[in-house]
Write an enzyme that holds these catalytic residues in place. Structure first.
Site, PDB file in Angstrom:
ATOM      1  N   GLU A   1      -8.027  12.387  -2.345  1.00 48.57           N
ATOM      2  CA  GLU A   1      -7.895  13.194  -1.149  1.00 48.57           C
ATOM      3  C   GLU A   1      -7.661  12.079   0.107  1.00 48.57           C
ATOM      4  O   GLU A   1      -6.893  12.483   1.038  1.00 48.57           O
ATOM      5  CB  GLU A   1      -9.141  13.902  -0.645  1.00 48.57           C
ATOM      6  CG  GLU A   1      -9.266  14.771   0.484  1.00 48.57           C
ATOM      7  CD  GLU A   1      -9.902  14.152   1.593  1.00 48.57           C
ATOM      8  OE1 GLU A   1      -9.488  14.545   2.952  1.00 48.57           O
ATOM      9  OE2 GLU A   1     -10.806  13.367   1.562  1.00 48.57           O
TER      10      GLU A   1
ATOM     11  N   TYR B   1     -12.331  -9.439   9.816  1.00 47.46           N
ATOM     12  CA  TYR B   1     -13.506 -10.352   9.528  1.00 47.46           C
ATOM     13  C   TYR B   1     -13.321 -11.888   9.711  1.00 47.46           C
ATOM     14  O   TYR B   1     -14.033 -12.626   9.381  1.00 47.46           O
ATOM     15  CB  TYR B   1     -14.057 -10.169   8.030  1.00 47.46           C
ATOM     16  CG  TYR B   1     -13.113 -10.559   6.851  1.00 47.46           C
ATOM     17  CD1 TYR B   1     -13.327 -11.514   6.361  1.00 47.46           C
ATOM     18  CD2 TYR B   1     -12.273  -9.577   6.676  1.00 47.46           C
ATOM     19  CE1 TYR B   1     -12.424 -11.725   5.344  1.00 47.46           C
ATOM     20  CE2 TYR B   1     -11.471  -9.773   5.545  1.00 47.46           C
ATOM     21  CZ  TYR B   1     -11.502 -10.796   4.880  1.00 47.46           C
ATOM     22  OH  TYR B   1     -10.647 -11.117   3.849  1.00 47.46           O
TER      23      TYR B   1
ATOM     24  N   LYS C   1       0.817  -1.336   0.245  1.00 47.23           N
ATOM     25  CA  LYS C   1      -0.002   0.081   0.051  1.00 47.23           C
ATOM     26  C   LYS C   1       0.821   1.292   0.027  1.00 47.23           C
ATOM     27  O   LYS C   1       0.398   2.301  -0.724  1.00 47.23           O
ATOM     28  CB  LYS C   1      -0.989   0.068   1.195  1.00 47.23           C
ATOM     29  CG  LYS C   1      -2.133  -0.945   1.200  1.00 47.23           C
ATOM     30  CD  LYS C   1      -3.181  -0.802   2.173  1.00 47.23           C
ATOM     31  CE  LYS C   1      -4.115  -1.712   2.025  1.00 47.23           C
ATOM     32  NZ  LYS C   1      -5.220  -1.758   2.997  1.00 47.23           N
TER      33      LYS C   1
ATOM     34  N   ILE D   1     -12.649  -4.054  12.751  1.00 51.41           N
ATOM     35  CA  ILE D   1     -12.285  -4.262  11.089  1.00 51.41           C
ATOM     36  C   ILE D   1     -11.819  -5.420  10.580  1.00 51.41           C
ATOM     37  O   ILE D   1     -11.986  -5.327   9.305  1.00 51.41           O
ATOM     38  CB  ILE D   1     -11.313  -2.992  10.955  1.00 51.41           C
ATOM     39  CG1 ILE D   1     -10.078  -3.310  11.555  1.00 51.41           C
ATOM     40  CG2 ILE D   1     -11.968  -1.512  11.233  1.00 51.41           C
ATOM     41  CD1 ILE D   1      -8.828  -2.305  10.984  1.00 51.41           C
TER      42      ILE D   1
ATOM     43  N   GLY E   1      -2.277   1.110  14.459  1.00 51.20           N
ATOM     44  CA  GLY E   1      -1.333   0.771  13.062  1.00 51.20           C
ATOM     45  C   GLY E   1      -1.893   1.161  11.825  1.00 51.20           C
ATOM     46  O   GLY E   1      -2.666   2.173  12.078  1.00 51.20           O
ATOM     47  N   GLY E   2      -1.551   0.762  10.647  1.00 57.56           N
ATOM     48  CA  GLY E   2      -1.833   1.043   9.429  1.00 57.56           C
ATOM     49  C   GLY E   2      -3.505   1.452   9.242  1.00 57.56           C
ATOM     50  O   GLY E   2      -3.677   2.590   8.696  1.00 57.56           O
ATOM     51  N   ALA E   3      -4.093   0.286   9.525  1.00 61.85           N
ATOM     52  CA  ALA E   3      -5.512   0.507   9.392  1.00 61.85           C
ATOM     53  C   ALA E   3      -6.194   1.435  10.012  1.00 61.85           C
ATOM     54  O   ALA E   3      -7.342   1.903   9.800  1.00 61.85           O
ATOM     55  CB  ALA E   3      -6.096  -1.081   9.650  1.00 61.85           C
TER      56      ALA E   3
ATOM     57  N   ASN F   1      -3.207   2.875  22.145  1.00 64.95           N
ATOM     58  CA  ASN F   1      -2.016   1.975  21.579  1.00 64.95           C
ATOM     59  C   ASN F   1      -1.179   1.335  22.889  1.00 64.95           C
ATOM     60  O   ASN F   1      -0.909   2.255  23.679  1.00 64.95           O
ATOM     61  CB  ASN F   1      -1.337   2.644  20.418  1.00 64.95           C
ATOM     62  CG  ASN F   1      -0.723   1.447  19.733  1.00 64.95           C
ATOM     63  OD1 ASN F   1      -1.600   0.402  18.978  1.00 64.95           O
ATOM     64  ND2 ASN F   1       0.455   1.544  19.616  1.00 64.95           N
TER      65      ASN F   1
END
EC number: 1.1.1.25
Length: 289
Positions: free
Chosen positions: A85, A228, A73, A226, A136-138, A158
């Site tokens: 954006e 699943y 990513k 987030i 984290g990144g998410a 965190n």
């Protein structure tokens, strides 16, 4: 020429390393069939050292664009000549497309997060305060979505405080960093609680109790995960027992796929119960529920 004619023969992809676990081909394949589009969507495994050359050769390989997942990513963000954006705000790209010969990058994770809540917990964005577990990144996509929808106060918790502070500094006003030891106290006034940590995921303490008491959360609070796999994490089970509205992470995966499909194939697909059941059936077959 209609949309189907324009999309005929178009190819899209999902790339990562590894990529065999991805359910994106199932999602896009379902929509291609449902909409009667003669196109294709495939998983392409690309090593990190090969990503730049892969991205530069999309047109030559006949791709209209595709999805990007871990660990590419940030590399996709660097490779894109133009960014939307959301990608700029999040600092990562999960969707690529070609526009007038230019490689464009976007991020649909924030859209997918918000759309999942819109569908399953309408009115969630009336919450003044949100608690985000993990930095984290998410979590960047989650925080961007919360700020975009007008949440006034976002607390990010965190275990490594510096990671939360880094995220808060990136987004500025309305985002506050806290250590994990403060999480419990923050639950009591959070209208939305988002778990972005790996706690409860397959291979990360699955089946163990979630280490925060959620019974003191406001009775109208919404709790969402987030991830699943598994669908019902220890966090969601605990939230449900506390009487909170819960939303699993599968819908985020489904909704984040919508904008890319529309860009590549020219028609906006719908996230339906039939699609959800299609993916759940595959998860059950793989023992991922």
């Amino acid at each position: 020429m209609d949309d189907k004619s324009m999309a005929r023969g178009r190819k899209a992809f999902v790339t990562g390393f590894p990529i065999k676990h991805s359910r994106s081909p199932l999602i896009h394949g379902f929509w291609l069939k449902e909409l009667g589009i003669d196109g294709s969507y495939e998983a392409v495994e690309v090593k990190p050292e090969d990503f730049s050359s892969f991205a530069a050769s999309l047109a030559a390989n006949g791709f209209a664009g595709g999805n990007v997942t871990i660990p590419h990513k940030e590399a996709a963000y660097a490779a894109a000549e133009s960014l939307d954006e959301a990608a700029c705000a999040i600092g990562a790209v999960n969707t690529l497309w070609l526009e007038n010969g230019r490689l464009c990058g976007g991020n649909t994770d924030a859209y997918g997060f918000a759309a999942n809540l819109d569908a399953s917990a309408p009115g969630w964005d009336k919450a003044d305060r949100a608690l985000v577990l993990g930095a984290g990144g998410a979590s960047r996509a989650v925080v961007h979505a919360l700020l975009s929808r007008g949440v006034c106060h976002v607390s990010v918790v965190n275990r490594t405080l510096s990671r939360a502070e880094e995220l808060a500094a990136h987004f500025g006003a309305r985002v506050y960093a806290h250590g994990w030891d403060e999480a419990q106290a923050l639950v009591s006034n959070a209208g939305l609680i988002v778990n972005t940590t790996a706690l409860g995921m397959s291979g990360h303490g699955e089946g163990q109790d979630f280490p925060i008491d959620l019974t003191c959360a406001p009775k109208e609070a919404v709790a969402t995960n987030i991830v699943y796999v598994p669908l019902r994490t220890a966090f969601l089970n605990k939230a449900e027992k506390a009487g909170l509205k819960t939303v699993d992470g599968l819908g985020m995966l489904l909704h984040q796929a919508v904008p890319g499909f529309e860009r590549w194939f020219g028609q906006r697909p719908q996230v339906t119960q039939a699609l959800r059941e299609h993916i759940l059936a595959d998860m059950a077959k793989a023992g991922a529920l």
